[in-house]
Design a protein around this motif. Structure first.
Motif, PDB file in Angstrom:
ATOM      1  N   UNK A 271       0.829  -1.203   0.000  1.00  0.00           N
ATOM      2  CA  UNK A 271       0.000   0.000   0.000  1.00  0.00           C
ATOM      3  C   UNK A 271       0.867   1.259   0.000  1.00  0.00           C
ATOM      4  N   UNK A 272       0.404   2.301  -0.687  1.00  0.00           N
ATOM      5  CA  UNK A 272       1.084   3.583  -0.602  1.00  0.00           C
ATOM      6  C   UNK A 272       1.115   4.020   0.858  1.00  0.00           C
ATOM      7  N   UNK A 273       2.317   4.405   1.355  1.00  0.00           N
ATOM      8  CA  UNK A 273       2.419   4.709   2.785  1.00  0.00           C
ATOM      9  C   UNK A 273       3.148   6.014   3.074  1.00  0.00           C
ATOM     10  N   UNK A 274       4.061   6.428   2.206  1.00  0.00           N
ATOM     11  CA  UNK A 274       4.841   7.643   2.451  1.00  0.00           C
ATOM     12  C   UNK A 274       4.922   8.446   1.162  1.00  0.00           C
ATOM     13  N   UNK A 275       4.772   9.762   1.283  1.00  0.00           N
ATOM     14  CA  UNK A 275       5.026  10.677   0.168  1.00  0.00           C
ATOM     15  C   UNK A 275       6.139  11.618   0.591  1.00  0.00           C
ATOM     16  N   UNK A 276       7.131  11.767  -0.301  1.00  0.00           N
ATOM     17  CA  UNK A 276       8.278  12.618  -0.034  1.00  0.00           C
ATOM     18  C   UNK A 276       8.429  13.655  -1.134  1.00  0.00           C
ATOM     19  N   UNK A 277       9.029  14.781  -0.784  1.00  0.00           N
ATOM     20  CA  UNK A 277       9.353  15.805  -1.765  1.00  0.00           C
ATOM     21  C   UNK A 277      10.518  16.642  -1.270  1.00  0.00           C
ATOM     22  N   UNK A 278      11.015  17.492  -2.134  1.00  0.00           N
ATOM     23  CA  UNK A 278      12.137  18.361  -1.794  1.00  0.00           C
ATOM     24  C   UNK A 278      11.802  19.811  -2.107  1.00  0.00           C
ATOM     25  N   UNK A 279      12.252  20.684  -1.246  1.00  0.00           N
ATOM     26  CA  UNK A 279      12.173  22.108  -1.552  1.00  0.00           C
ATOM     27  C   UNK A 279      13.229  22.411  -2.605  1.00  0.00           C
ATOM     28  N   UNK A 280      12.882  23.127  -3.650  1.00  0.00           N
ATOM     29  CA  UNK A 280      13.876  23.401  -4.699  1.00  0.00           C
ATOM     30  C   UNK A 280      15.105  24.108  -4.132  1.00  0.00           C
ATOM     31  N   UNK A 281      16.262  23.759  -4.704  1.00  0.00           N
ATOM     32  CA  UNK A 281      17.493  24.445  -4.331  1.00  0.00           C
ATOM     33  C   UNK A 281      17.548  25.806  -5.016  1.00  0.00           C
ATOM     34  N   UNK A 282      18.326  26.688  -4.435  1.00  0.00           N
ATOM     35  CA  UNK A 282      18.487  27.999  -5.047  1.00  0.00           C
ATOM     36  C   UNK A 282      19.207  27.857  -6.373  1.00  0.00           C
TER      37      UNK A 282
END
Length: 283
Positions: A271-282
């Motif tokens: 099952x889908x359990x975690x969603x991750x993302x990143x803040x864009x770098x400068x």
């Protein structure tokens, strides 16, 4: 005085008649916690006698289980990632599914020498404190609003990672002055309000504040990325535990908030359990 071999089948039958699937497992835990009697000792010495006070203790626990009180609250602890966390009424019980969030965060932060981490809706503190134990150089802040959960989290901080910072805060209203974070992690309330009455009776004994994700179950996923993005350093990680059917919505919230490199991770049940993302770098 009564022999354990005489009492055990009576207690086991009561738990089974109460509809408890893992009745034998639960009873063995009760005996180990309440009587310091292991399963091996029980099987090898069924003639071992137990006193009236101990019998009363186990019978009280069984009565409370029959009424739907979670086993974890009776024991006063539950294991998460190989460590015992203090729990009781008023705090969400740590679950194995949440270990996926911890595993992913540890992988994502592997090459950050001293990661600065905020654990939002910390509850018992199982996410942030586990990371602090696994990565002793991490600087972990745990944020929790509920007074009851805050108290349990404080106990766990003292027992497991005294260097962590514990903050009483509403994470939908404030970032508590935290800035330059390498990761914002959260296992927030994500059950739709209308689904709460249909939950199993044990879950209904857990705090509503830790379960209720508003009408659609998505309030925290909708609001946290917008508020907490500024608290993250460029390239910083945001990661949520989610309900099995919430990945598409949570991904869209991160996209709208301007996060990149978004992906979904499944649990061991597929099952889908975690969603991750990143803040864009400068740039």
């Amino acid at each position: 005085m009564s022999a354990i071999g005489t009492c055990y089948p009576v207690w086991l039958r009561r738990l089974r008649e109460a509809g408890i699937d893992a009745a034998g497992f639960e009873l063995d835990l009760m005996l180990e916690e309440g009587l310091s009697l292991s399963k091996a000792q029980r099987l090898s010495h069924p003639e071992q006698e137990i006193g009236p006070e101990n019998i009363a203790q186990i019978q009280q626990w069984i009565s409370r289980r029959e009424q739907g009180e979670p086993l974890q609250y009776l024991l006063g602890w539950w294991e998460f990632y190989g460590r015992r966390f203090s729990v009781g009424p008023g705090v969400l019980i740590p679950r194995a599914d949440t270990e996926i969030l911890v595993e992913q965060a540890l992988k994502e932060l592997e090459h950050v020498p001293a990661p600065r981490i905020a654990d939002l809706c910390a509850g018992s503190g199982c996410v942030g404190l586990t990371i602090a134990c696994e990565r002793p150089t991490a600087q972990v802040s745990l944020l929790e609003l509920s007074p009851d959960a805050f108290d349990y989290c404080a106990r766990n901080v003292k027992a497991l990672a005294p260097g962590c910072r514990l903050i009483r805060a509403d994470v939908l209203r404030t970032t508590a002055g935290l800035t330059g974070l390498d990761a914002v992690l959260s296992n927030p309330p994500y059950i739709p309000s209308g689904d709460l009455p249909g939950l199993q009776k044990e879950v209904q004994k857990e705090p509503r504040l830790a379960l209720d994700g508003a009408e659609d179950g998505l309030r925290f996923y909708r609001e946290i990325p917008l508020l907490w993005k500024e608290a993250l350093a460029p390239g910083g990680l945001i990661a949520f535990e989610i309900g099995f059917d919430q990945a598409t919505a949570v991904v869209s919230f991160l996209e709208r908030a301007g996060f990149c490199h978004i992906r979904t991770v499944k649990d061991y049940g597929g099952n889908d359990r975690v969603v991750l993302g990143r803040k864009p770098r400068l740039s």
